[in-house]
Design an enzyme around this catalytic site. Structure first.
Site, short mmCIF file in Angstrom:
data_model
loop_
_atom_site.label_atom_id
_atom_site.label_comp_id
_atom_site.label_asym_id
_atom_site.label_seq_id
_atom_site.Cartn_x
_atom_site.Cartn_y
_atom_site.Cartn_z
N SER A 96 0.80 -1.25 0.44
CA SER A 96 -0.07 -0.17 0.31
C SER A 96 1.26 1.53 -0.09
CB SER A 96 -1.01 -0.07 1.24
OG SER A 96 -1.89 0.43 1.23
N HIS A 229 -7.66 -5.56 -0.04
CA HIS A 229 -6.56 -5.13 -0.18
C HIS A 229 -5.69 -5.74 0.86
CE1 HIS A 229 -4.16 -1.55 -0.57
NE2 HIS A 229 -4.17 -1.43 1.11
#
Length: 252
Positions: A96, A229
């Site tokens: 991320s 994610h």
């Protein structure tokens, strides 16, 4: 140039020293994350790869320090430290926000003549894929809803108001760093890039991840995993296998 390595550096955690390893993997955490997120990765790789996990200011044992709210500054500070560990090849892994930091670290390392052994970018769109995001300016409730949706935060945190009061400012600062980052065009990297992404990640499409190919003159490869994610928490073994596969030339 004489290179020395230091064990007392606050920016790095070496959970499993591996003096015989021929390559080091520098792991950069996600927004709100800490070095300990990579403890299982360090343990699993320690037989052949020495893991250095970054510890950003503002969390855990660096709780009293002011958070860094700028990706470029994070990268600058990390490179100053990492040059002291470049006596062996350095690969980079970031998830991320950490993927963006890793990219900027790789750029700066190349400017000093150090080409990364590999850049692993997980759960993050390519730098050239800009998107306007302002979650760092939102209310605590909206930020918490975002964290719950991404499933990247321990569930017990949401019921602990005291802990939330400590952690939320750190997460907000990291979101500010990630969301205010603006890619500055420049030379492509000369290191291989390996993009990893979850097939149902609400923050990154597979096309966003594939665009990382535009940022290197070397090999590009991509792995798509089932999940969102934080796909890597349930596919840790597969991710570790991918890392070892791509670093095999350094592990023999």
């Amino acid at each position: 140039m004489t290179i020395t390595t230091r064990n007392d550096e606050p920016w790095l955690r070496r959970f499993h020293p591996a003096p015989e390893a021929k390559v080091r993997l520098v792991c950069l955490p996600h927004a709100g994350g800490s070095a300990s997120f990579y403890f299982p990765v360090s343990r699993a790789l320690s037989a052949s790869v020495e893991v250095l996990a970054a510890q950003y200011p503002g969390r855990q044992d660096r709780r009293s320090e002011k958070c860094v709210e700028d990706v470029a500054e994070l990268a600058d500070r990390l490179v100053e430290v990492l040059l002291g560990w470049a006596d062996r090849p350095l690969a980079l892994f970031g998830h991320s926000m950490g993927a963006t930091v890793a990219f900027e670290v790789a750029r700066r390392l190349e400017n000093t003549g150090v080409i990364a052994a590999g850049l692993f970018v997980s759960g993050r769109r390519a730098p050239s894929r800009q998107r306007v995001e302002n979650m760092h300016r939102s209310s605590d409730d909206l930020l918490l809803a975002e964290l719950k949706a991404l499933s990247g935060t321990e569930a017990q945190l949401f019921g602990d108001s005291e802990l939330l009061s400590i952690v939320l400012p750190v997460i907000r600062s990291d979101y500010k760093a990630a969301e205010t980052y603006r890619y500055q065009p420049g030379p492509k990297l000369n290191c291989p890039i390996f993009a990893l992404v979850g097939d149902s990640d609400p923050k990154v499409t597979v096309d966003d991840a594939r665009a990382w190919a535009e940022h290197t003159t070397a090999q590009f490869d991509m792995g798509v995993f089932a999940g969102g994610h934080f796909y890597l928490t349930e596919h840790r073994s597969a991710v570790i296998h991918t890392i070892l596969e791509h670093l095999a030339q350094f592990c023999g």
